[in-house]
Design a protein around this motif. Structure first.
Motif, PDB file in Angstrom:
ATOM      1  N   LEU A 205       0.821  -1.209   0.000  1.00 30.72           N
ATOM      2  CA  LEU A 205       0.000   0.000   0.000  1.00 30.72           C
ATOM      3  C   LEU A 205       0.853   1.257   0.000  1.00 30.72           C
ATOM      4  N   GLU A 206       1.960   1.230   0.726  1.00 36.34           N
ATOM      5  CA  GLU A 206       2.807   2.418   0.862  1.00 36.34           C
ATOM      6  C   GLU A 206       3.698   2.650  -0.350  1.00 36.34           C
ATOM      7  N   HIS A 207       4.191   1.574  -0.957  1.00 35.34           N
ATOM      8  CA  HIS A 207       5.241   1.735  -1.967  1.00 35.34           C
ATOM      9  C   HIS A 207       4.866   1.278  -3.377  1.00 35.34           C
ATOM     10  N   ALA A 208       3.938   0.362  -3.517  1.00 30.99           N
ATOM     11  CA  ALA A 208       3.678  -0.202  -4.847  1.00 30.99           C
ATOM     12  C   ALA A 208       2.263   0.031  -5.349  1.00 30.99           C
ATOM     13  N   ARG A 209       1.391   0.447  -4.475  1.00 31.86           N
ATOM     14  CA  ARG A 209      -0.018   0.575  -4.864  1.00 31.86           C
ATOM     15  C   ARG A 209      -0.224   1.519  -6.040  1.00 31.86           C
ATOM     16  N   ALA A 210       0.411   2.687  -6.007  1.00 28.73           N
ATOM     17  CA  ALA A 210       0.213   3.671  -7.075  1.00 28.73           C
ATOM     18  C   ALA A 210       0.664   3.116  -8.416  1.00 28.73           C
ATOM     19  N   TRP A 211       1.781   2.385  -8.419  1.00 30.56           N
ATOM     20  CA  TRP A 211       2.285   1.801  -9.662  1.00 30.56           C
ATOM     21  C   TRP A 211       1.337   0.720 -10.182  1.00 30.56           C
ATOM     22  N   TRP A 212       0.816  -0.096  -9.262  1.00 36.19           N
ATOM     23  CA  TRP A 212      -0.133  -1.121  -9.669  1.00 36.19           C
ATOM     24  C   TRP A 212      -1.392  -0.489 -10.251  1.00 36.19           C
ATOM     25  N   ASP A 213      -1.905   0.551  -9.601  1.00 34.95           N
ATOM     26  CA  ASP A 213      -3.156   1.167 -10.038  1.00 34.95           C
ATOM     27  C   ASP A 213      -3.069   1.707 -11.462  1.00 34.95           C
ATOM     28  N   VAL A 214      -1.975   2.379 -11.809  1.00 35.35           N
ATOM     29  CA  VAL A 214      -1.906   2.992 -13.140  1.00 35.35           C
ATOM     30  C   VAL A 214      -1.748   1.947 -14.239  1.00 35.35           C
ATOM     31  N   HIS A 215      -1.244   0.773 -13.891  1.00 29.47           N
ATOM     32  CA  HIS A 215      -1.138  -0.299 -14.878  1.00 29.47           C
ATOM     33  C   HIS A 215      -2.394  -1.169 -14.911  1.00 29.47           C
ATOM     34  N   ARG A 216      -3.032  -1.292 -13.772  1.00 33.64           N
ATOM     35  CA  ARG A 216      -4.217  -2.157 -13.665  1.00 33.64           C
ATOM     36  C   ARG A 216      -5.479  -1.450 -14.156  1.00 33.64           C
ATOM     37  N   HIS A 217      -5.667  -0.184 -13.784  1.00 34.14           N
ATOM     38  CA  HIS A 217      -6.872   0.568 -14.150  1.00 34.14           C
ATOM     39  C   HIS A 217      -6.501   1.532 -15.272  1.00 34.14           C
ATOM     40  N   ARG A 218      -6.760   1.114 -16.494  1.00 36.80           N
ATOM     41  CA  ARG A 218      -6.232   1.817 -17.657  1.00 36.80           C
ATOM     42  C   ARG A 218      -7.307   2.649 -18.364  1.00 36.80           C
TER      43      ARG A 218
END
Length: 365
Positions: A205-218
Motif C-alpha cells: 500500500l505504501e510503496h507499490a499501490r500507485a504503480w499497480w493502479d496505473v497499470h491495472r486501471h487503464r
C-alpha cells in the motif's frame, strides 16, 4: 452497439443496460419482486430475529438479512476554492479562462480534464499528485497464459514483485505486451492479497499501490490520444509534488506546493481546485451515516490497515468483538480489506453471485 469486445462502453450505456436487466424484477408484488426505495439510511440495528434500518424520514424497514452495497464514499474536501469533481464545469460556474488545479492524476483526473475540454475551457490545467503517475492506456490484447501452479502464493511482497517483474520482462522479451501479464494475474489477485502477510500488505500500500493502479486501471486508447494532445500542447501539465498552502483571494485561490525531490516551494494562482484524489480510503472517515452507525453500535470494525471493514471470506460483517454476523453482509469496495481487487464490475459481480448463491442455499436448508 460496439462490435469490438475490447471497447470501453460509456457509463451511461452501462447504466441503461443495468436498468433494463432489473426492469422485469420491479413488480407490484413486494413479496416476489424488487422494490426500490429512495431514501437515506441513517441507522442499522441487528437483533437475533431480524435487521432493522431507519431512514432519514423516520421510515423503519426490517428484513432477515441486510447487505451493504454502498460503493465508494467520496471524500469531502474542505479546501478553499474547492469545486465538486462530480459537477460538470459548466454547472460549477468555472471561469473558462482560469487556471485550474486538479489534485490527483488518476482516472478521475482524466475524466475531469476531458470534461473541461469538452466545455471549451481555455485556461491552463495543472494536475498535481505525489508521484505524478498517469494511468496507462489499454490495448486490444488477450491475457497471456499463466498457470496457477507457478504463482508464489504466500510469498512476501518483495519476492512476489520480483517474480512478477521477471515474468513480465520475459513475456515482453518474447514479443508480448505487459498488459497481457497484468490481465493474466487478475483472476488470482484476491488470493494473493489474502495470503500476503500483514506487513507485506502494508508495504504494498505504501510503496507499490500507485504503480499497480496505473497499470491495472487503464484508459481507453482514444482517451490516451486526447490526454497526450493536451500534454503536448501545454493545455495540461502534470506535476509530481505535494500541496503545501491554500489561500483564497479575489481571483480565486493562491496555492504553494513542493515538487517531488525539492525543498523550495512553487506558487500558483488558480481559479479553483478540484480534488480528484479519489475515495475515502479510511472507513473511519466515512460520512455515510449507515456505515457510521455500524461502528457506533459495535456491529463492525475497521481492519488493521484501515482500508475497509472486516468481513469473512463469505462477506459476513465482523463486529467489534470479532464475531461474524449471520444477518449483516457487505459487498464491493467496503470489503477491500479482505479482497483488495473488489472495485471493478467483474469482481463485484462474481462476489454478488457467490453471496446470493450462499444465501439462497441457506434459505433452502
Amino acid at each position: 452497439m460496439c462490435p469490438d469486445p475490447y471497447c470501453f462502453v460509456p457509463r451511461q450505456s452501462y447504466g441503461d443496460y443495468l436498468a433494463d436487466l432489473i426492469a422485469p424484477l420491479t413488480s407490484h408484488d413486494e413479496r416476489r419482486g424488487l422494490t426500490i426505495i429512495q431514501g437515506e439510511c441513517i441507522a442499522i440495528r441487528e437483533t437475533p430475529s431480524d435487521v432493522a434500518v431507519t431512514l432519514a424520514d423516520g421510515t423503519l424497514l426490517t428484513g432477515a438479512i441486510a447487505i451493504l452495497a454502498t460503493g465508494h464514499d467520496a471524500a469531502a474536501s474542505r479546501l478553499p476554492g474547492h469545486v465538486d469533481p462530480w459537477i460538470a464545469p459548466a454547472d460549477a460556474g468555472i471561469d473558462s479562462n482560469a487556471t485550474m488545479l486538479i489534485l490527483g492524476t488518476g482516472l478521475s483526473m482524466v475524466d475531469y480534464v476531458l470534461s473541461l475540454l469538452r466545455h471549451g475551457h481555455r485556461g491552463q490545467i495543472v494536475a498535481l499528485s505525489r508521484r505524478g503517475l498517469l494511468p496507462r492506456a489499454h490495448r486490444r490484447i488477450d491475457p497471456m497464459r499463466l498457470a496457477e501452479s507457478e504463482i508464489p502464493f504466500g510469498a512476501r511482497i518483495g519476492a512476489l514483485l520480483h517474480w512478477f517483474r521477471h515474468r513480465i520482462e520475459a513475456h515482453v522479451a518474447e514479443g508480448g505486451d505487459w498488459r497481457s501479464a497484468i490481465d493474466a494475474i487478475r483472476p488470482y489477485t484476491q488470493r494473493l492479497w489474502q495470503e500476503l502477510p500483514l506487513e507485506s500488505r502494508r508495504r504494498f500500500l505504501e510503496h507499490a499501490r500507485a504503480w499497480w493502479d496505473v497499470h491495472r486501471h487503464r484508459t481507453a486508447p482514444e482517451v490516451e490520444t486526447r490526454i497526450a494532445e493536451a500534454l503536448a500542447t501545454g493545455r495540461l501539465t502534470v506535476v509530481s509534488g505535494k500541496l503545501a498552502t491554500v489561500t483564497p483571494n479575489q481571483s480565486g485561490v493562491h496555492v504553494s506546493y513542493r515538487r517531488r525531490g525539492q525543498s523550495d516551494l512553487s506558487e500558483l494562482q488558480v481559479g479553483a481546485i478540484v480534488d480528484c484524489t479519489g475515495i475515502v480510503k479510511d472507513p473511519g472517515a466515512s460520512n455515510n451515516p449507515a456505515v457510521r452507525s455500524l461502528f457506533d453500535n459495535g456491529l463492525s470494525r475497521i481492519d488493521p490497515l484501515r482500508i475497509g471493514i472486516e468481513v469473512t471470506p463469505d462477506c459476513a460483517i465482523v463486529d467489534a468483538h470479532g464475531s461474524a454476523s449471520r444477518r449483516l453482509y457487505a459487498v464491493g469496495p467496503l470489503t477491500r480489506a479482505a479482497f483488495w481487487e473488489i472495485i471493478a464490475v467483474p469482481d463485484i459481480r462474481q462476489q454478488c453471485v457467490e453471496l446470493a448463491s450462499r444465501l439462497g442455499s441457506d434459505a433452502l436448508s
